[in-house]
Write a protein that holds these residues in place. Structure first.
Motif, short mmCIF file in Angstrom:
data_model
loop_
_atom_site.label_atom_id
_atom_site.label_comp_id
_atom_site.label_asym_id
_atom_site.label_seq_id
_atom_site.Cartn_x
_atom_site.Cartn_y
_atom_site.Cartn_z
N GLY A 1 0.44 -1.35 -0.01
CA GLY A 1 -0.13 -0.07 0.21
C GLY A 1 0.81 1.05 0.05
O GLY A 1 0.33 2.60 -0.38
N LEU A 2 1.88 1.35 0.64
CA LEU A 2 2.87 2.05 1.01
C LEU A 2 3.77 2.75 -0.92
O LEU A 2 3.91 3.80 -1.00
N LEU A 3 3.13 1.72 -1.82
CA LEU A 3 4.05 2.11 -3.61
C LEU A 3 2.83 2.42 -4.81
O LEU A 3 3.80 2.70 -5.67
N HIS A 4 1.63 2.59 -3.74
CA HIS A 4 0.71 2.84 -4.41
C HIS A 4 1.46 4.34 -5.42
O HIS A 4 1.68 5.39 -4.72
N GLY A 5 0.87 4.41 -6.59
CA GLY A 5 0.94 5.61 -7.57
C GLY A 5 3.15 5.14 -7.40
O GLY A 5 3.08 6.52 -8.47
N TYR A 6 3.27 4.51 -7.46
CA TYR A 6 5.40 4.33 -7.70
C TYR A 6 5.22 3.38 -9.28
O TYR A 6 4.21 2.33 -9.44
N GLY A 7 5.95 3.64 -9.67
CA GLY A 7 6.46 2.80 -10.72
C GLY A 7 6.83 1.55 -10.85
O GLY A 7 6.67 0.99 -9.70
N PRO A 8 6.27 0.28 -11.49
CA PRO A 8 6.66 -0.63 -11.78
C PRO A 8 8.01 -1.48 -11.18
O PRO A 8 8.18 0.00 -11.52
N GLY A 9 8.09 -2.21 -10.05
CA GLY A 9 9.53 -2.63 -10.19
C GLY A 9 10.18 -1.59 -9.00
O GLY A 9 10.77 -2.42 -8.48
N THR A 10 9.52 -0.32 -8.29
CA THR A 10 9.85 -0.48 -7.64
C THR A 10 9.10 -0.88 -5.37
O THR A 10 8.27 -1.37 -5.56
N VAL A 11 10.42 -1.10 -4.61
CA VAL A 11 10.32 -1.57 -3.46
C VAL A 11 10.36 -0.32 -2.02
O VAL A 11 11.17 0.69 -2.94
N ALA A 12 9.73 -0.49 -0.95
CA ALA A 12 10.38 0.20 -0.06
C ALA A 12 11.06 -0.60 0.24
O ALA A 12 11.64 -1.43 0.83
N ALA A 13 12.23 0.38 0.64
CA ALA A 13 13.56 0.27 1.11
C ALA A 13 13.77 0.90 2.47
O ALA A 13 13.94 2.35 2.55
N PRO A 14 13.99 0.53 3.58
CA PRO A 14 13.92 1.01 5.13
C PRO A 14 15.86 0.93 4.85
O PRO A 14 15.80 0.73 4.67
N ALA A 15 16.16 2.34 5.17
CA ALA A 15 17.10 2.91 5.58
C ALA A 15 17.36 3.66 6.50
O ALA A 15 16.27 4.11 7.48
N ARG A 16 18.14 3.39 7.63
CA ARG A 16 18.21 4.04 9.65
C ARG A 16 19.62 4.75 9.39
O ARG A 16 21.00 5.06 9.09
N ILE A 17 19.03 6.46 9.54
CA ILE A 17 20.14 7.03 9.15
C ILE A 17 20.60 7.24 10.61
O ILE A 17 19.62 7.93 11.77
N ALA A 18 22.12 7.92 10.49
CA ALA A 18 22.77 9.06 12.17
C ALA A 18 22.64 8.77 11.92
O ALA A 18 21.98 9.63 13.85
N ASP A 19 22.21 10.32 11.66
CA ASP A 19 21.12 11.99 12.40
C ASP A 19 19.56 12.06 11.78
O ASP A 19 19.21 12.30 11.60
N ALA A 20 19.10 11.30 13.71
CA ALA A 20 17.24 11.53 13.71
C ALA A 20 17.39 13.02 13.08
O ALA A 20 15.72 12.36 12.98
N GLY A 21 18.44 13.95 13.98
CA GLY A 21 16.85 14.93 13.76
C GLY A 21 17.12 15.75 12.83
O GLY A 21 15.86 16.35 11.78
N THR A 22 18.22 15.78 11.45
CA THR A 22 17.70 15.37 9.43
C THR A 22 16.55 14.80 9.60
O THR A 22 15.45 15.17 8.37
N VAL A 23 16.40 13.44 9.91
CA VAL A 23 14.99 12.23 9.43
C VAL A 23 13.27 12.95 10.25
O VAL A 23 13.02 13.15 9.12
N ARG A 24 13.43 13.88 10.74
CA ARG A 24 12.01 14.40 11.29
C ARG A 24 12.11 15.70 10.59
O ARG A 24 10.47 16.38 10.47
N LEU A 25 13.47 15.98 9.66
CA LEU A 25 12.44 17.48 9.02
C LEU A 25 11.84 16.66 6.89
O LEU A 25 11.66 17.62 6.64
N LEU A 26 11.85 15.73 7.36
CA LEU A 26 11.10 14.67 6.21
C LEU A 26 10.11 14.64 5.74
O LEU A 26 9.54 14.44 6.93
N HIS A 27 9.53 14.90 4.86
CA HIS A 27 7.77 14.36 4.56
C HIS A 27 8.33 13.41 3.09
O HIS A 27 9.32 13.36 2.51
N ALA A 28 6.28 13.02 3.34
CA ALA A 28 6.82 11.71 2.01
C ALA A 28 6.68 13.00 0.38
O ALA A 28 6.03 13.87 1.35
#
Length: 210
Positions: free
Chosen positions: A103-130
């Motif tokens: 369901g997270l991949l709705h609207g993305y092209g074929p062959g797309t996967v949802a890839a989790p990545a853990r980022i060292a700087d949690a503060g930068t991640v909090r700035l992100l939006h979909a």
């Protein structure tokens, strides 16, 4: 001869009657005893699990719940190999909302996967939006004091793992205490997802123009 035989038969009838009465009472009690309460078997976390964990069979256990207590979207089977979108506590029932899914991949092209990545700087991640696009870089720490700037050495150059990939979601509580960095889920192809998985724990991101 008949009198002793009749007397013996009379003596046997009493215990037989008592046994019959006891058996009838037991059957009646069994019939009146309520059956086991209805339950639904779901999967639950067998231990505390961090966001981004790939579920294995040892991470989950069966849990029998009464029907009113079964949460919406409870997962009953087939969760091994799936990725958690958020952390779970031991004993918590697994639901579809906890999994990185199609369901997270709705609207993305074929062959797309949802890839989790853990980022060292949690503060930068909090700035992100979909929908934001990011570069993910791997920057290994210096090998020793001689590699530090000012000591005649230099930091190892950052290596770009993926470039310009969109953010699908930033799971809630993904950078909670006790975890290294913060989780972000990216839309990538299979090769990029494998590169992220092999990049190691020290990852950083830069936000790029859409």
């Amino acid at each position: 001869m008949r009198a002793p035989a009749a007397a013996a038969a009379a003596r046997l009838r009493r215990p037989l009657a008592a046994l019959s009465a006891a058996a009838a009472a037991g059957l009646a009690l069994t019939a009146l005893r309520p059956g086991p309460a209805p339950s639904v078997r779901v999967l639950a976390a067998s231990r505390d699990l961090p966001a981004g964990a790939t579920l294995g069979t040892s991470d989950l256990r069966a849990l029998d719940l009464p029907p009113p207590a079964v949460p919406a979207g409870a997962v009953r089977s087939g969760a091994a190999g799936r990725v958690l979108a958020g952390p779970m506590r031991r004993g918590e029932p697994l639901t579809d909302a906890r999994l990185v899914g199609d369901g997270l991949l709705h609207g993305y092209g074929p062959g797309t996967v949802a890839a989790p990545a853990r980022i060292a700087d949690a503060g930068t991640v909090r700035l992100l939006h979909a929908g934001d696009r990011v570069d993910v870089l791997a920057a290994p720490p210096p090998a020793g004091p001689g590699d530090l700037p000012g000591n005649g050495g230099r930091w190892s150059e950052a290596r770009v793992i993926v470039s310009g990939v969109p953010v699908i979601t930033v799971p809630r509580h993904a950078g909670e205490e006790g975890q290294e960095g913060a989780l972000v889920v990216l839309a990538t192809d299979h090769a990029q997802a494998q590169a992220l998985a092999a990049a190691g724990p020290t990852l950083s991101i830069t936000i790029t123009a859409p």
